[in-house]
Write a protein that holds these residues in place. Sequence first.
Motif, PDB file in Angstrom:
ATOM      1  N   LYS B  51      70.254  28.647 -57.044  1.00  0.00           N
ATOM      2  CA  LYS B  51      70.803  28.390 -55.713  1.00  0.00           C
ATOM      3  C   LYS B  51      71.884  29.406 -55.349  1.00  0.00           C
ATOM      4  O   LYS B  51      72.000  29.818 -54.205  1.00  0.00           O
ATOM      5  CB  LYS B  51      71.395  26.966 -55.664  1.00  0.00           C
ATOM      6  CG  LYS B  51      70.341  25.882 -55.788  1.00  0.00           C
ATOM      7  CD  LYS B  51      70.922  24.509 -55.527  1.00  0.00           C
ATOM      8  CE  LYS B  51      71.757  24.014 -56.698  1.00  0.00           C
ATOM      9  NZ  LYS B  51      72.169  22.597 -56.502  1.00  0.00           N
ATOM     10  N   ASP B  52      72.648  29.819 -56.348  1.00  0.00           N
ATOM     11  CA  ASP B  52      73.720  30.784 -56.081  1.00  0.00           C
ATOM     12  C   ASP B  52      73.190  32.151 -55.682  1.00  0.00           C
ATOM     13  O   ASP B  52      73.875  32.930 -55.031  1.00  0.00           O
ATOM     14  CB  ASP B  52      74.595  30.950 -57.334  1.00  0.00           C
ATOM     15  CG  ASP B  52      75.684  29.895 -57.368  1.00  0.00           C
ATOM     16  OD1 ASP B  52      76.115  29.472 -56.282  1.00  0.00           O
ATOM     17  OD2 ASP B  52      76.070  29.490 -58.473  1.00  0.00           O
ATOM     18  N   GLN B  53      71.970  32.430 -56.120  1.00  0.00           N
ATOM     19  CA  GLN B  53      71.393  33.746 -55.823  1.00  0.00           C
ATOM     20  C   GLN B  53      70.554  33.736 -54.554  1.00  0.00           C
ATOM     21  O   GLN B  53      69.984  34.736 -54.169  1.00  0.00           O
ATOM     22  CB  GLN B  53      70.531  34.231 -57.005  1.00  0.00           C
ATOM     23  CG  GLN B  53      71.336  34.616 -58.231  1.00  0.00           C
ATOM     24  CD  GLN B  53      72.466  35.570 -57.902  1.00  0.00           C
ATOM     25  OE1 GLN B  53      73.643  35.232 -58.006  1.00  0.00           O
ATOM     26  NE2 GLN B  53      72.120  36.776 -57.448  1.00  0.00           N
ATOM     27  N   ALA B  72      72.862  26.457 -50.734  1.00  0.00           N
ATOM     28  CA  ALA B  72      72.814  27.864 -51.143  1.00  0.00           C
ATOM     29  C   ALA B  72      73.857  28.605 -50.314  1.00  0.00           C
ATOM     30  O   ALA B  72      74.694  27.982 -49.658  1.00  0.00           O
ATOM     31  CB  ALA B  72      71.419  28.438 -50.907  1.00  0.00           C
ATOM     32  N   ASN B  73      73.805  29.945 -50.332  1.00  0.00           N
ATOM     33  CA  ASN B  73      74.674  30.726 -49.456  1.00  0.00           C
ATOM     34  C   ASN B  73      73.962  30.788 -48.112  1.00  0.00           C
ATOM     35  O   ASN B  73      72.944  31.472 -47.984  1.00  0.00           O
ATOM     36  CB  ASN B  73      74.851  32.134 -50.017  1.00  0.00           C
ATOM     37  CG  ASN B  73      75.302  32.108 -51.460  1.00  0.00           C
ATOM     38  OD1 ASN B  73      76.465  31.861 -51.742  1.00  0.00           O
ATOM     39  ND2 ASN B  73      74.361  32.326 -52.384  1.00  0.00           N
ATOM     40  N   THR B  74      74.470  30.060 -47.128  1.00  0.00           N
ATOM     41  CA  THR B  74      73.705  29.944 -45.891  1.00  0.00           C
ATOM     42  C   THR B  74      74.464  30.510 -44.693  1.00  0.00           C
ATOM     43  O   THR B  74      75.675  30.323 -44.566  1.00  0.00           O
ATOM     44  CB  THR B  74      73.328  28.478 -45.627  1.00  0.00           C
ATOM     45  OG1 THR B  74      74.515  27.682 -45.629  1.00  0.00           O
ATOM     46  CG2 THR B  74      72.379  27.968 -46.700  1.00  0.00           C
ATOM     47  N   PHE B  75      73.717  31.194 -43.854  1.00  0.00           N
ATOM     48  CA  PHE B  75      74.310  31.863 -42.696  1.00  0.00           C
ATOM     49  C   PHE B  75      73.502  31.523 -41.457  1.00  0.00           C
ATOM     50  O   PHE B  75      72.326  31.876 -41.353  1.00  0.00           O
ATOM     51  CB  PHE B  75      74.316  33.381 -42.908  1.00  0.00           C
ATOM     52  CG  PHE B  75      75.022  33.794 -44.170  1.00  0.00           C
ATOM     53  CD1 PHE B  75      76.398  33.916 -44.203  1.00  0.00           C
ATOM     54  CD2 PHE B  75      74.304  34.039 -45.344  1.00  0.00           C
ATOM     55  CE1 PHE B  75      77.055  34.276 -45.367  1.00  0.00           C
ATOM     56  CE2 PHE B  75      74.955  34.399 -46.510  1.00  0.00           C
ATOM     57  CZ  PHE B  75      76.339  34.524 -46.526  1.00  0.00           C
ATOM     58  N   THR B  87      69.022  42.004 -42.862  1.00  0.00           N
ATOM     59  CA  THR B  87      68.819  43.400 -43.259  1.00  0.00           C
ATOM     60  C   THR B  87      70.114  43.969 -43.844  1.00  0.00           C
ATOM     61  O   THR B  87      70.110  44.610 -44.902  1.00  0.00           O
ATOM     62  CB  THR B  87      68.342  44.232 -42.053  1.00  0.00           C
ATOM     63  OG1 THR B  87      67.071  43.716 -41.622  1.00  0.00           O
ATOM     64  CG2 THR B  87      68.200  45.703 -42.405  1.00  0.00           C
ATOM     65  N   GLY B  88      71.224  43.709 -43.158  1.00  0.00           N
ATOM     66  CA  GLY B  88      72.509  44.175 -43.681  1.00  0.00           C
ATOM     67  C   GLY B  88      72.857  43.512 -45.003  1.00  0.00           C
ATOM     68  O   GLY B  88      73.275  44.165 -45.957  1.00  0.00           O
ATOM     69  N   LEU B  89      72.640  42.208 -45.049  1.00  0.00           N
ATOM     70  CA  LEU B  89      72.979  41.454 -46.260  1.00  0.00           C
ATOM     71  C   LEU B  89      72.130  41.920 -47.445  1.00  0.00           C
ATOM     72  O   LEU B  89      72.650  42.160 -48.538  1.00  0.00           O
ATOM     73  CB  LEU B  89      72.774  39.962 -46.002  1.00  0.00           C
ATOM     74  CG  LEU B  89      73.065  38.991 -47.147  1.00  0.00           C
ATOM     75  CD1 LEU B  89      74.517  39.123 -47.613  1.00  0.00           C
ATOM     76  CD2 LEU B  89      72.789  37.552 -46.714  1.00  0.00           C
ATOM     77  N   LEU B  91      70.553  44.782 -47.831  1.00  0.00           N
ATOM     78  CA  LEU B  91      70.847  46.166 -48.225  1.00  0.00           C
ATOM     79  C   LEU B  91      72.144  46.233 -49.021  1.00  0.00           C
ATOM     80  O   LEU B  91      72.269  47.000 -49.974  1.00  0.00           O
ATOM     81  CB  LEU B  91      70.960  47.056 -46.986  1.00  0.00           C
ATOM     82  CG  LEU B  91      69.653  47.581 -46.407  1.00  0.00           C
ATOM     83  CD1 LEU B  91      69.902  48.240 -45.047  1.00  0.00           C
ATOM     84  CD2 LEU B  91      68.993  48.581 -47.358  1.00  0.00           C
ATOM     85  N   ALA B  92      73.112  45.397 -48.593  1.00  0.00           N
ATOM     86  CA  ALA B  92      74.408  45.411 -49.270  1.00  0.00           C
ATOM     87  C   ALA B  92      74.341  44.682 -50.608  1.00  0.00           C
ATOM     88  O   ALA B  92      75.075  45.009 -51.532  1.00  0.00           O
ATOM     89  CB  ALA B  92      75.470  44.768 -48.371  1.00  0.00           C
ATOM     90  N   ARG B  93      73.471  43.686 -50.697  1.00  0.00           N
ATOM     91  CA  ARG B  93      73.415  42.852 -51.898  1.00  0.00           C
ATOM     92  C   ARG B  93      71.984  42.706 -52.411  1.00  0.00           C
ATOM     93  O   ARG B  93      71.364  41.637 -52.295  1.00  0.00           O
ATOM     94  CB  ARG B  93      74.005  41.477 -51.592  1.00  0.00           C
ATOM     95  CG  ARG B  93      75.513  41.488 -51.317  1.00  0.00           C
ATOM     96  CD  ARG B  93      76.329  41.792 -52.558  1.00  0.00           C
ATOM     97  NE  ARG B  93      76.038  40.854 -53.643  1.00  0.00           N
ATOM     98  CZ  ARG B  93      76.599  39.661 -53.763  1.00  0.00           C
ATOM     99  NH1 ARG B  93      77.503  39.259 -52.893  1.00  0.00           N
ATOM    100  NH2 ARG B  93      76.280  38.864 -54.764  1.00  0.00           N
ATOM    101  N   LEU B  96      70.664  39.562 -54.379  1.00  0.00           N
ATOM    102  CA  LEU B  96      70.410  38.239 -53.796  1.00  0.00           C
ATOM    103  C   LEU B  96      68.957  38.110 -53.339  1.00  0.00           C
ATOM    104  O   LEU B  96      68.329  39.095 -52.965  1.00  0.00           O
ATOM    105  CB  LEU B  96      71.320  38.001 -52.580  1.00  0.00           C
ATOM    106  CG  LEU B  96      72.829  37.972 -52.802  1.00  0.00           C
ATOM    107  CD1 LEU B  96      73.548  37.894 -51.451  1.00  0.00           C
ATOM    108  CD2 LEU B  96      73.239  36.808 -53.692  1.00  0.00           C
TER     109      LEU B  96
END
Lengths: 389, 294, 194
Positions: B51-53, B72-75, B87-89, B91-93, B96
């Motif tokens: 869930k953390d990933q 989870a990590n939700t946006f 896409t930004g998330l 590419l940066a991470r 995940l």
Amino acid sequence: MNAVDKALLPRLALRLISGNHACALAAVAAGCRFFAGYPITPSSEIAERLSRLLPEVDGVFVQMEDEIASIAAVIGASMGGVKALTATSGPGFSLKQENIGYAAGAEIPCVIVNVMRGGPSTGMPTRPAQGDIMQSRWGSHGDYPIIVLAPASVREIYSETLRAFDLAETCRTPVVLLYDQVIAQLTETVELVAAEGIRAERKWASGAREAYQPYASDGGAIPAMSRPGAGYRVHTTGLNHAENGFPTQDPETVARNLGRLLGKFEHHRDAIDSWQAIGCEDAEVVIVAIGISARAATRAIELARAGGLRLGLFRPITLWPFPEDALRAAAKHARAVLVPEMNAGQLSLEVERILGSKRVHAIHRYNGEPITPAEIAARAAAVLKEKAT
Amino acid sequence: MSSTFVDSAADFDVRDYLRMDMMPHFLCPGCGHGIALRALLWAMHELGIAKDQLAVVSGIGCAGRLSAYIDANTFHVTHGRPLAYATGLALARPDLHVVVITGDGDCLAIGGNHLIHACRRNLKLTCLMLNNEIYGMTGGQVSPTTSETMLTSTTPLGNSEPSFDACALAAAAGAGFVGREVTRHVPRLKELIKAGLAHPGFAFVEVLSDCTEIFGRKNDLGSSPEMMLRQKSDIRPSAYRDSVDTPFRANELPTGILAQTNRPEYGAAYRRAAAAQRASAAAQAGSANAKEDS
Amino acid sequence: MRDARLEIRIGGTGGQGLILSAKMLADALCAAGQRVAQSQTYEPTSRGGYCNSDLVVSDREVDFPLTTALDCLVLLDRMAVKPSWLLLKRGALVIADTRLCPELPGGDYRVHHLPLTRSAIELGSERVANIVALGALAALSAVCERKALEQAVRADTPKSFLDLNMDALAAGYGLAARATGDAPRAALPSCDRG
């Protein structure tokens, strides 16, 4: 010397650089490792520079499909914990507004460069303007706080870009770097110091998950963020939310949380506020200006003083929140206030609001031609004459 | 797609993956979105994604609200933009698992530009588009996937626009993985999402999900079970692999994995090119230093 | 009031390399410890539209970085005359290309009509007219040392064009020498550099 300094050192030795180039260098020095953008005159040089610089420091550059996607990707990268930048000009800045509001409301740090060109609409792509002063503050819907920095030289674009990343992180907010086409594409001799770089890192959540509140109200402190993968598994939304990040429409909770958001810069004004005051102590006329108009005013002061007319300049470097007290102090003894700006009247409105009863004169120019020092000096003289008769 | 399913239902408890303190959820009775959400979490469970990933990025609309229920990590981002945020998330991470949950209006109308470019770019992301043919949350307006002649609150005369076949569109735009399933076949849906999550590039998964309350009622489509019984899951593997004749919906939509290719994944390709450039710069600097030293 | 500014404009059309030549001059001045601000005005038409590149040179921080009173004007196209002529200081140096800018309004200026583009064509490429002009400008204005300028041109030129650019620069100096009968140049009176 860290790896970033090392990577930048050959370039730091260069003393003649353009405004947009300085912005790109400072972003990398500040720890920016993600850029998403869309081509637009006169800001594209920032993207072009960063497309080369970022891979060198293990960062990511991506040209997105449009302006909206660019700001969205930047906020996405920042939500992942990476310092991120986008750069644009008027039309693109308009398109980015909804998501700038999201970053302000969800409190996601990011930096947005808006190089001001003629407007409205497509306007004059290669000519300067200062017509986005109000848009930079009020461009997205609803009430929200935002920080806008207005550098006036290549040297200052460098230092304010560093400060923009600092403030974005320490205040958990989008920060707009607002400068005009002249300053953006101006090449000037500058001396950059390699040691200038990252000064602020994000405050990350620590401690138990159950105790963590992504929007906690803790005096004036800016709440810590949680890094995805660190076990906090929080929810981030553009809906009005409670301290725990989840949406709410409970009036009391909304008022409390939105109230904290709207007031959150007040405890940090010492770090946020920045301005320059030249000769205001004995000035008969205080000029208030930013960007290229402020550069003209600087010269106008010299021209006028040589002829016996005492002018002063108040230049907000942090444009929003406006350094109100500093302006009041600077204009206290002046007989008149003059605002030269490349728009139909924006900065002058704010100056009028702040100075209350004082009559504020203005030069409003929107034909793409910068206001000259001689024009400012002549207008200041005329204003005084008008007052005398 | 394999014809035998691993039935892990016994050791999968959806509550382990939900924010139970958010219950009851806000979906209408009979809505298919809950089934899709369950299938996603079940697929995640079977793949062993922690869930953390997991990062879930969702847009605006009924589908967009689902992220809030996932532990989870939700946006929950702006309307139409979840793919751009993701896409930004991603590419940066790259560490995940980034999943986008979007609806037909969010993905194909206001976010259509982001969809075609996400397909073209081929960044590792899983895009779950829940297609209920309607803007449900705003009161039942016509969407890009509303079937022709259907009544909605903005097509009182019957919809006269052709509707998109989202999978045909995604395949034509170059998506490396394209699949569709109905909510009636939960294990099949779970398997399809699993295959999408496991795909090394951009995966587009469309879920045909019924909107009983708003769309069904307006068009006299009957109760939720009746609507569900009308769903057809007609497996035609790789229907769009070779060519796409039209992006418009035919009466019968093929389901299953409809296109699958292994194009280079964007993020990895970018990082490889950057690493190569750094290595060559370092080598040049090294040889320059050696010259200076000698 | 002590005015330490020297203002230079290279005017012509987009694609003539005006910005590059101004940048080379700026680099040379910068290397010599001068403060320089280099700006440009251009139109969205990348090729053929009016374009100028301006330098403001000073021995201290440049306050207003745009030109307001030109000490030197180089004209590589007639299009640049109108937007620049009214900015000329009395006694300013004007260098105009004989072919592309054959006619000039009158006035109290040091005007030199030089075959800049023709020299460039003779050297093999009209594209180096900007460098010929740069050489002539540096020689007639004595704004910087020849050595510093040569170094800047060398630094900003790709290897394959190096010989051509250095020849063009020398040709510019040659045109200036012929125009003034090889008289040594004095610094411009308006340029106060202590």
